[in-house]
Design a protein around this motif. Structure first.
Motif, mmCIF file in Angstrom:
data_model
loop_
_atom_site.group_PDB
_atom_site.id
_atom_site.type_symbol
_atom_site.label_atom_id
_atom_site.label_comp_id
_atom_site.label_asym_id
_atom_site.label_seq_id
_atom_site.Cartn_x
_atom_site.Cartn_y
_atom_site.Cartn_z
ATOM 1 N N PRO A 27 0.826 -1.214 0.000
ATOM 2 C CA PRO A 27 0.000 0.000 0.000
ATOM 3 C C PRO A 27 0.859 1.263 0.000
ATOM 4 N N VAL A 28 0.401 2.273 -0.710
ATOM 5 C CA VAL A 28 1.145 3.528 -0.779
ATOM 6 C C VAL A 28 0.898 4.339 0.489
ATOM 7 N N ALA A 29 1.912 5.084 0.914
ATOM 8 C CA ALA A 29 1.756 5.942 2.095
ATOM 9 C C ALA A 29 0.903 7.157 1.765
ATOM 10 N N GLU A 30 1.093 7.706 0.568
ATOM 11 C CA GLU A 30 0.292 8.830 0.105
ATOM 12 C C GLU A 30 -0.255 8.509 -1.279
ATOM 13 N N VAL A 31 -1.538 8.724 -1.444
ATOM 14 C CA VAL A 31 -2.189 8.431 -2.720
ATOM 15 C C VAL A 31 -1.784 9.477 -3.751
ATOM 16 N N GLU A 32 -1.301 9.009 -4.884
ATOM 17 C CA GLU A 32 -0.965 9.880 -6.002
ATOM 18 C C GLU A 32 -1.952 9.626 -7.136
ATOM 19 N N ILE A 33 -2.423 10.706 -7.753
ATOM 20 C CA ILE A 33 -3.393 10.585 -8.839
ATOM 21 C C ILE A 33 -2.866 11.327 -10.056
ATOM 22 N N ASP A 34 -2.679 10.599 -11.131
ATOM 23 C CA ASP A 34 -2.316 11.201 -12.411
ATOM 24 C C ASP A 34 -3.623 11.455 -13.157
ATOM 25 N N PHE A 35 -4.106 12.701 -13.120
ATOM 26 C CA PHE A 35 -5.428 13.007 -13.650
ATOM 27 C C PHE A 35 -5.485 13.004 -15.174
ATOM 28 N N ASP A 36 -4.354 13.135 -15.843
ATOM 29 C CA ASP A 36 -4.369 13.115 -17.307
ATOM 30 C C ASP A 36 -4.785 11.732 -17.800
ATOM 31 N N ASP A 37 -5.831 11.691 -18.619
ATOM 32 C CA ASP A 37 -6.328 10.439 -19.202
ATOM 33 C C ASP A 37 -6.696 9.415 -18.127
ATOM 34 N N LEU A 38 -7.161 9.888 -16.983
ATOM 35 C CA LEU A 38 -7.479 8.974 -15.884
ATOM 36 C C LEU A 38 -8.584 7.994 -16.277
ATOM 37 N N ALA A 39 -9.624 8.483 -16.950
ATOM 38 C CA ALA A 39 -10.749 7.612 -17.309
ATOM 39 C C ALA A 39 -10.323 6.501 -18.265
ATOM 40 N N ARG A 40 -9.251 6.718 -19.031
ATOM 41 C CA ARG A 40 -8.801 5.701 -19.988
ATOM 42 C C ARG A 40 -8.069 4.556 -19.302
ATOM 43 N N ARG A 41 -7.809 4.703 -18.020
ATOM 44 C CA ARG A 41 -7.158 3.621 -17.273
ATOM 45 C C ARG A 41 -8.184 2.805 -16.487
ATOM 46 N N THR A 42 -9.401 2.765 -17.008
ATOM 47 C CA THR A 42 -10.492 2.030 -16.365
ATOM 48 C C THR A 42 -10.601 0.629 -16.947
ATOM 49 N N GLU A 43 -10.785 -0.350 -16.077
ATOM 50 C CA GLU A 43 -10.966 -1.744 -16.480
ATOM 51 C C GLU A 43 -12.312 -2.249 -15.964
ATOM 52 N N THR A 44 -12.933 -3.129 -16.733
ATOM 53 C CA THR A 44 -14.176 -3.775 -16.300
ATOM 54 C C THR A 44 -13.841 -5.147 -15.730
ATOM 55 N N LEU A 45 -14.209 -5.375 -14.466
ATOM 56 C CA LEU A 45 -13.922 -6.654 -13.820
ATOM 57 C C LEU A 45 -14.935 -7.716 -14.204
ATOM 58 N N CYS A 46 -16.200 -7.336 -14.331
ATOM 59 C CA CYS A 46 -17.234 -8.294 -14.729
ATOM 60 C C CYS A 46 -18.469 -7.522 -15.149
ATOM 61 N N THR A 47 -19.332 -8.173 -15.918
ATOM 62 C CA THR A 47 -20.615 -7.606 -16.322
ATOM 63 C C THR A 47 -21.682 -8.675 -16.166
ATOM 64 N N VAL A 48 -22.764 -8.335 -15.457
ATOM 65 C CA VAL A 48 -23.866 -9.263 -15.211
ATOM 66 C C VAL A 48 -25.171 -8.516 -15.455
ATOM 67 N N GLU A 49 -26.277 -9.229 -15.342
ATOM 68 C CA GLU A 49 -27.568 -8.552 -15.391
ATOM 69 C C GLU A 49 -27.852 -7.959 -14.020
ATOM 70 N N GLY A 50 -28.116 -6.647 -13.979
ATOM 71 C CA GLY A 50 -28.352 -5.986 -12.706
ATOM 72 C C GLY A 50 -28.860 -4.581 -12.913
#
Length: 712
Positions: free
Chosen positions: A225-248
């Protein structure tokens, strides 16, 4: 992850011990107030509890503790409590920072605020109203939240815990909600759903370096675990992954603190829902329960045990290894004063509308005076139905739709009455019951048990029926069971057997016959040149039926009548309008000469819409959009004028209460509530027309669409 469990029931707060047995032991009552305690949140060290107390038109933020670190909250000596001063007298959904120094909460307008526990310093973090879900970063320096920014669809945002500009993390047209920050500080997890019923679990990696790591490298990173959270906001949404998709649908998940295991509700093809799980990398998708549990309020311990509320709000647990679920029973004494409980319920209803009604001006009502006028009456009601009636009178002061109070429901043990599908001739004086008509495909309309107009039903299962004994009396409790009928037909006695069906099934058959009759009328009036379809509800099933009918009834015809009369509403207006308003833009030509226009299936021929005063809610938004887009003439009568988006909540005893918070307006600013949609050609339905079996609105629609087809 300790053995203590905070519980709420009957508006009070309890605490017990989770042990290896099948229940929660040592349960103690922590509060005894006229208010409604809820939303308990443990401090990170487990020695303090933050919770809300709904009372007297307020929702206080209450802090209890610290408790003895060895005995906790079940020692018998309850820790002291203090009420923290909050902005506007309303706090909801308290959430501790991981370092235990702060409590985040939502204020009266659901804006994000943070209180420093030691100093009671309270400050606004984000000015955006209407926030729904909040999560702290593991270093207590960031807050993630979701809020609607595209109609009902939420997006996930991140803001510094000291305030400032908030940044959109999800940036997706789906409904993205319930952000969660795992303890590794490298990811942000959230749920995502579509209106069509797809539910996904997604995670976004906060730095490019972590996102680019291999699966094995990521496994090692999660152990660091990181001591301080770092966020690279450039193109952040493009680093999104889908773990699973179900009916819901809009369902919430549970997560282990390290974000390695997630449990959630998913649906099967029969409409049942159960508990499923998936791992952090999308592996291990597995169903954990198989009894249509309808799981909610899901949480996961570090050992992998999943706790949830199952069918009937029963507390259950199951191991993430797929072990059989177990029921966690618990028992504690509680009591209340009826007048105090009714006063609390009334105050909560009043406050929920004060803070959430779509019109801040409360439709001109002096809401404080309204409270004074009805509160004493409501608090003196010993029967819930009397209480509900007083609240309904208060709701009437708003002169608005989509309001309501109902329940709490009790289970009915009455056996359902069967239906055989006949329309009774009530002018007949006896003997027996004379058949006026028969609904097609009902038990009385099937070849082996068919009844005909004029038949006299003399008895059902040996019980004589007639003007003085209703035919439904011997059909009570006979759904799905064979019954014997004695019938006089043309002077002769006939014996028949049939299996009665439930009333909802007969209602569906009667509706199908009504639609078929309308199609016959339109075909006769137009020489079969015009198609007809009816949209019964604004839900996904009706959209699928609409698309099929538009193709089947419109094929090889010159025009269409679309009927939404009697439609109670829903939420699918835009899906239908898209199919009717898209212009053609290209044509494809096959070698043999066959032409196909794009977009596929979009209606391009003349069309007329039928509306009446029994169109409600989304079935009014739909014709309003139709008119704004200029799709075609509208025939019928003005819609009801009940056009507010609403949601349902529960009071402390299970009473249901509706809170309408979203108004709908034309582009010119006209509020559709209490106004409705006006037809272009007004045709009223008269009682005499109904008695004669005439439908002048449908007849006029047929004339109008034929004039369009013929260029008139």
């Amino acid at each position: 992850d300790s053995c203590q469990a905070a519980l709420t029931a009957e508006g009070e707060l309890f605490c017990g011990l989770l042990g290896p047995s099948s229940g929660i032991t040592g349960v103690e009552r922590l509060t005894d107030t006229p208010g409604r305690e809820g939303s308990p949140a443990w401090s990170p060290d487990g020695t303090m509890l933050a919770f809300t107390r709904e009372h007297d038109g307020r929702s206080d933020l209450v802090l209890m503790g610290p408790a003895d670190p060895d005995t906790g909250f079940v020692s018998g000596a309850h820790p002291a409590e203090s009420v923290l001063p909050v902005e506007g007298g309303v706090a909801e959904n308290p959430c501790w920072s991981p370092d235990g120094r702060y409590i985040a909460y939502l204020d009266r307008e659901s804006r994000l605020r943070v209180m420093e526990v030691a100093t009671r310093r309270d400050r606004e973090i984000c000015p955006v109203p209407g926030l729904l879900h909040v999560s702290w970063s593991p270093d207590s320096r960031w807050l993630a939240f979701s809020v609607t920014d595209l109609a009902h669809r939420e997006d996930v945002f991140v803001v510094s815990a000291s305030g400032g500009r908030h940044s959109n993390v999800s940036r997706h047209p789906n409904d993205d909600f319930q952000p969660f920050w795992p303890s590794d500080g490298r990811r942000l997890v959230f749920a995502s759903r579509t209106d069509e019923g797809e539910w996904s679990l997604r995670q976004v990696w906060l730095t490019r370096e972590d996102f680019g790591a291999s699966r094995d490298e990521r496994e090692e990173l999660l152990d660091e675990p990181v001591a301080e959270v770092e966020i690279d906001f450039d193109d952040l949404a493009r680093r999104t992954e889908t773990l699973c998709t179900v009916e819901g649908y809009y369902d919430f998940y549970g997560a282990s603190r390290d974000g390695r295991t997630f449990a959630f509700r998913a649906y099967d093809k029969n409409g049942g829902s159960d508990l499923w799980k998936v791992e952090w990398d999308g592996s291990g998708l597995e169903r954990l329960t198989f009894a249509s549990e309808e799981p909610s309020d899901i949480s996961i311990t570090s050992e992998g045990t999943v706790f949830y509320l199952g069918m009937g709000d029963v507390l259950r647990s199951v191991g993430s290894d797929g072990a059989s679920p177990r029921v966690l029973t618990w028992r504690a004494m509680t009591d209340w004063v009826v007048t105090e409980r009714q006063a609390q319920k009334f105050d909560e209803c009043w406050r929920l509308l004060r803070d959430n009604f779509y019109d801040p001006g409360m439709h001109g009502a002096d809401w404080d005076s309204v409270r004074v006028r009805y509160r004493d009456r409501a608090s003196r009601c010993f029967l819930n139905e009397d209480f509900n009636e007083v609240v309904r009178r208060m709701l009437g002061e708003l002169d608005a739709s989509h309001l309501g109070i109902y329940g709490p429901w009790s289970w009915s043990r009455g056996a359902p009455t069967g239906e055989i599908g006949i329309i009774v001739d009530h002018s007949w004086g006896g003997p027996g019951v004379r058949v006026d008509s028969v609904i097609p495909w009902s038990p009385a309309g099937m070849p082996r048990s068919r009844l005909f107009p004029g038949d006299l039903v003399l008895s059902v299962d040996g019980v004589e029926v007639g003007p003085h004994r209703d035919i439904y009396e011997p059909l009570a409790g006979k759904v799905g069971e064979e019954v014997a009928l004695e019938v006089r037909r043309n002077g002769a006695l006939v014996s028949l057997t049939m299996e009665p069906i439930p009333d909802w099934e007969l209602s569906d058959l009667a509706y199908d016959e009504w639609v078929a009759r309308n199609r016959r009328i339109v075909s006769l009036l137009t020489g079969d040149r015009i198609g007809y379809l009816h949209i019964s509800s604004m839900d996904q099933s009706s959209v699928e039926t609409f698309l099929g009918d538009l193709f089947a009834e419109g094929m090889d015809r010159d025009g269409m009548i679309i009927d939404v009369r009697g439609n109670g509403g829903g939420s699918t207006h835009d899906q239908i309008l898209r199919e009717l308003s898209r212009p053609e833009y290209l044509v494809s030509r096959y070698r043999g000469g066959r032409l196909t226009a794009e977009p596929l299936g979009a209606w391009q021929k003349p069309v007329v819409l039928l509306i009446n005063e029994r169109c409600y809610s989304d079935a009014e938004i739909f014709p309003a959009g139709w008119k704004a887009l200029g799709i075609g003439p509208i025939v019928g009568n003005t819609t009801f004028g009940a056009v507010i988006g609403t949601s349902d909540t529960e009071l402390l005893d299970g009473t249901g209460f509706r809170v309408p918070s979203e108004g709908w307006y034309t582009l010119d600013g006209v509020d559709l509530e209490n106004y409705g949609v006006q037809p272009d050609i007004r045709v009223l339905e008269m009682p005499a027309d109904y008695a004669a079996g005439a439908d002048r609105q449908l007849e006029e629609a047929a004339r109008v669409v034929m004039r369009l087809v013929e260029g008139g």
